[in-house]
Design a protein around this motif. Structure first.
Motif, short mmCIF file in Angstrom:
data_model
loop_
_atom_site.label_atom_id
_atom_site.label_comp_id
_atom_site.label_asym_id
_atom_site.label_seq_id
_atom_site.Cartn_x
_atom_site.Cartn_y
_atom_site.Cartn_z
N SER A 247 0.85 -1.18 0.00
CA SER A 247 0.00 0.00 0.00
C SER A 247 0.89 1.24 0.00
N ASP A 248 0.29 2.39 -0.17
CA ASP A 248 1.05 3.63 -0.24
C ASP A 248 1.83 3.92 1.04
N ASP A 249 1.27 3.54 2.20
CA ASP A 249 1.93 3.86 3.46
C ASP A 249 2.74 2.68 4.01
N ASP A 250 2.86 1.61 3.27
CA ASP A 250 3.61 0.43 3.72
C ASP A 250 4.72 0.17 2.71
N ASP A 251 5.96 0.39 3.09
CA ASP A 251 7.07 0.25 2.14
C ASP A 251 7.89 -0.98 2.50
N ASP A 252 7.40 -2.14 2.09
CA ASP A 252 8.18 -3.37 2.34
C ASP A 252 8.95 -3.81 1.10
N GLY A 253 8.99 -2.96 0.09
CA GLY A 253 9.75 -3.27 -1.11
C GLY A 253 8.96 -3.97 -2.19
N THR A 254 7.75 -4.42 -1.89
CA THR A 254 6.92 -5.09 -2.89
C THR A 254 6.23 -4.04 -3.74
N PRO A 255 6.43 -4.08 -5.05
CA PRO A 255 5.78 -3.07 -5.88
C PRO A 255 4.27 -3.28 -5.91
N LYS A 256 3.55 -2.15 -5.89
CA LYS A 256 2.08 -2.22 -5.97
C LYS A 256 1.68 -2.54 -7.40
N GLN A 257 0.80 -3.52 -7.54
CA GLN A 257 0.28 -3.87 -8.85
C GLN A 257 -0.79 -2.87 -9.25
N PRO A 258 -0.87 -2.53 -10.53
CA PRO A 258 -1.89 -1.56 -10.95
C PRO A 258 -3.29 -2.17 -10.87
N ASP A 259 -4.28 -1.28 -10.75
CA ASP A 259 -5.67 -1.73 -10.80
C ASP A 259 -5.93 -2.31 -12.20
N GLN A 260 -6.89 -3.23 -12.27
CA GLN A 260 -7.26 -3.82 -13.55
C GLN A 260 -8.74 -3.55 -13.82
N GLN A 261 -9.03 -3.23 -15.07
CA GLN A 261 -10.41 -3.03 -15.47
C GLN A 261 -10.87 -4.26 -16.25
N TRP A 262 -11.98 -4.85 -15.81
CA TRP A 262 -12.56 -6.00 -16.48
C TRP A 262 -13.88 -5.56 -17.10
N ILE A 263 -14.15 -6.03 -18.31
CA ILE A 263 -15.40 -5.71 -18.97
C ILE A 263 -16.17 -7.01 -19.16
N PRO A 264 -17.17 -7.25 -18.33
CA PRO A 264 -17.96 -8.47 -18.49
C PRO A 264 -18.76 -8.43 -19.80
N LEU A 265 -18.85 -9.56 -20.45
CA LEU A 265 -19.64 -9.69 -21.67
C LEU A 265 -20.73 -10.73 -21.41
N GLN A 266 -21.93 -10.42 -21.83
CA GLN A 266 -23.02 -11.37 -21.68
C GLN A 266 -23.37 -11.90 -23.06
N VAL A 267 -23.22 -13.21 -23.24
CA VAL A 267 -23.53 -13.87 -24.50
C VAL A 267 -24.69 -14.81 -24.24
N VAL A 268 -25.78 -14.62 -24.97
CA VAL A 268 -26.94 -15.48 -24.81
C VAL A 268 -27.20 -16.17 -26.15
N GLY A 269 -27.22 -17.50 -26.13
CA GLY A 269 -27.48 -18.27 -27.33
C GLY A 269 -27.87 -19.68 -26.96
N GLN A 270 -28.21 -20.48 -27.97
CA GLN A 270 -28.66 -21.84 -27.70
C GLN A 270 -27.50 -22.82 -27.58
N SER A 271 -26.46 -22.64 -28.36
CA SER A 271 -25.30 -23.52 -28.28
C SER A 271 -24.14 -22.82 -28.98
N PHE A 272 -22.93 -23.29 -28.69
CA PHE A 272 -21.75 -22.62 -29.21
C PHE A 272 -20.78 -23.62 -29.80
N LEU A 273 -19.96 -23.16 -30.74
CA LEU A 273 -18.94 -23.96 -31.38
C LEU A 273 -17.62 -23.84 -30.63
#
Length: 156
Positions: A39-65
């Protein structure tokens, strides 16, 4: 209903199995996943990983290949970044068109839920009528999770 021959492999445009009924393919609201590490106030040498943005997709169908969803995601990403036009995507569903569609990596793609209405209707409820001897119980994730079925699924 379209021919998804360009969204799988070893299936020609004239093969009936390439025709699929996809009711919707929609992005949902993005999800921000906080990065890990120090975290910003904890300096143990481990780099902070960046935030990740996920975009959920909704697929509706009867069957898939095979690889169909991964190729549809890849096509959508290519279109969003301007590498593929909407006309090319529409053309990819034409039986006269043969084109290579990249496969999106599996990392980050997962199945959240399946709906088994047709299975329940045919296999469970009508199984005994057609000489079936096995008793089958209905498959219903919605009941277990206590959620309503999306309207798009009810229309199938």
């Amino acid at each position: 209903t379209h021919s998804f021959h360009n969204y799988t492999r070893r299936v020609g445009a004239d093969n009936a199995s390439a025709t699929r009924y996809i009711l919707s393919f929609e992005p949902l609201d993005p999800i921000l996943v906080p990065g890990g590490g120090a975290s910003d106030d904890d300096d143990d040498g481990t780099p902070k990983q960046p935030d990740q943005q996920w975009i959920p997709l909704q697929v509706v169908g009867q069957s898939f290949l095979l690889n169909q969803i991964r190729k549809m995601v890849s096509g959508a990403v290519d279109h969003a970044r301007g590498a593929v036009s909407e006309e090319k995507i529409v053309e990819s569903f034409s039986k006269q068109s043969r084109m290579k569609v990249n496969v999106a990596p599996a990392q980050g793609l997962f199945l959240d839920r399946s709906y088994f209405e047709l299975y329940n209707k045919i296999k469970v409820k009508n199984g005994q009528k057609h000489g079936g001897t096995l008793e089958r119980s209905e498959l219903d994730w919605v009941e277990v999770e206590g959620e309503d079925m999306p309207a798009a699924v009810r229309r199938i």
